[in-house]
Design a protein around this motif. Sequence first.
Motif, PDB file in Angstrom:
ATOM      1  N   THR A 127       0.807  -1.217   0.000  1.00  0.00           N
ATOM      2  CA  THR A 127       0.000   0.000   0.000  1.00  0.00           C
ATOM      3  C   THR A 127       0.842   1.269   0.000  1.00  0.00           C
ATOM      4  O   THR A 127       0.310   2.367   0.170  1.00  0.00           O
ATOM      5  CB  THR A 127      -0.951   0.008   1.215  1.00  0.00           C
ATOM      6  OG1 THR A 127      -0.216  -0.279   2.407  1.00  0.00           O
ATOM      7  CG2 THR A 127      -2.030  -1.037   1.055  1.00  0.00           C
ATOM      8  N   VAL A 177       1.154   5.584  -0.130  1.00  0.00           N
ATOM      9  CA  VAL A 177       0.153   6.210   0.710  1.00  0.00           C
ATOM     10  C   VAL A 177       0.238   5.716   2.146  1.00  0.00           C
ATOM     11  O   VAL A 177      -0.064   6.436   3.088  1.00  0.00           O
ATOM     12  CB  VAL A 177      -1.255   5.947   0.133  1.00  0.00           C
ATOM     13  CG1 VAL A 177      -2.313   6.707   0.912  1.00  0.00           C
ATOM     14  CG2 VAL A 177      -1.302   6.343  -1.334  1.00  0.00           C
ATOM     15  N   LEU A 220      -6.382   2.215   1.721  1.00  0.00           N
ATOM     16  CA  LEU A 220      -5.197   2.787   1.088  1.00  0.00           C
ATOM     17  C   LEU A 220      -4.944   2.143  -0.270  1.00  0.00           C
ATOM     18  O   LEU A 220      -4.498   2.813  -1.208  1.00  0.00           O
ATOM     19  CB  LEU A 220      -3.978   2.607   1.990  1.00  0.00           C
ATOM     20  CG  LEU A 220      -4.017   3.341   3.336  1.00  0.00           C
ATOM     21  CD1 LEU A 220      -2.746   3.078   4.123  1.00  0.00           C
ATOM     22  CD2 LEU A 220      -4.216   4.834   3.137  1.00  0.00           C
ATOM     23  N   VAL A 238      -7.181   3.772  -2.685  1.00  0.00           N
ATOM     24  CA  VAL A 238      -6.663   5.108  -3.018  1.00  0.00           C
ATOM     25  C   VAL A 238      -5.537   4.990  -4.041  1.00  0.00           C
ATOM     26  O   VAL A 238      -5.475   5.756  -5.014  1.00  0.00           O
ATOM     27  CB  VAL A 238      -6.172   5.829  -1.748  1.00  0.00           C
ATOM     28  CG1 VAL A 238      -5.441   7.113  -2.107  1.00  0.00           C
ATOM     29  CG2 VAL A 238      -7.347   6.146  -0.830  1.00  0.00           C
ATOM     30  N   ASN A 239      -4.629   4.046  -3.840  1.00  0.00           N
ATOM     31  CA  ASN A 239      -3.544   3.842  -4.795  1.00  0.00           C
ATOM     32  C   ASN A 239      -4.085   3.490  -6.178  1.00  0.00           C
ATOM     33  O   ASN A 239      -3.606   3.992  -7.204  1.00  0.00           O
ATOM     34  CB  ASN A 239      -2.624   2.725  -4.302  1.00  0.00           C
ATOM     35  CG  ASN A 239      -1.616   3.211  -3.276  1.00  0.00           C
ATOM     36  OD1 ASN A 239      -1.375   4.407  -3.159  1.00  0.00           O
ATOM     37  ND2 ASN A 239      -1.049   2.294  -2.526  1.00  0.00           N
ATOM     38  N   LEU A 288      -5.567   6.615  -7.782  1.00  0.00           N
ATOM     39  CA  LEU A 288      -4.510   7.510  -8.259  1.00  0.00           C
ATOM     40  C   LEU A 288      -3.880   6.977  -9.537  1.00  0.00           C
ATOM     41  O   LEU A 288      -3.594   7.737 -10.475  1.00  0.00           O
ATOM     42  CB  LEU A 288      -3.442   7.687  -7.177  1.00  0.00           C
ATOM     43  CG  LEU A 288      -3.839   8.512  -5.954  1.00  0.00           C
ATOM     44  CD1 LEU A 288      -2.721   8.490  -4.913  1.00  0.00           C
ATOM     45  CD2 LEU A 288      -4.154   9.950  -6.350  1.00  0.00           C
TER      46      LEU A 288
END
Length: 237
Positions: free
Chosen positions: A62, A65, A101, A104-105, A108
């Motif tokens: 992860t 982040v 997380l 989120v990765n 992105l």
Amino acid sequence: MTMRTGSLPDKGLLPRWARIAVAVYLAVTVAAVGASLVTGSFETGLDAVFRERLWLAVVVLTLPVSAAYFAVVFLLDSSGPPPQGGLRPTTVIHYLGFLALAVVNAALFRWMVLSIRKPVPAARPLAMPQVPGVTIHGVTRNVRNLWWTVPLAVLLSFPQWLVAGLAWCGISGCSGGGFGVSTGTEWLAVTMSVVNGLILAVAVFAVRWLYPTRRRALIALAAGTLFGLLGAAVTHG
């Protein structure tokens, strides 16, 4: 007279290689989080070192982040694997944070790929001169996107560099001063170097700045390898 029916290609759809990468990444992360949670909360007979490395693998998966998240839970003295003896609500929430997380990765990554793979307008045959100094055949005007993707990849590599610097020989470094040389976590430093190389390789390959694609892939592989080796040499000092 017949009319062709069908839908236009979805501009928000990732290319096939990116969809596969996201799916594999999320699947591996979910498996690692689940395995770490189960082995850390219940008696499974596994070695404590293996359980700790499995938990560290979750942190690595992860990154970048998770660097700040790792620092917070470390300061709260809850950075180690959960104690055995059953699941606790706080433990479940802690590991669900790593899954968040990972999402989120992935988001992105999706945003970066879609941003740098915008189609070049076909109505501008003289677009090549907009990139000064480019004379190599196959280079497109998208090469200018490398001016922000490569620095962003380097910036995202800083947390891994910090972890690798500590993992090689400990807080005192490899000189042996202070607290002395600490061994046993070199694998983590190597992993961090590989992660950094992968980040840069993706940043170079995802931009459609050079064709054919296999040539761009080879350059991305070479750049990622050199960047990973450079990071390993710097952090091992």
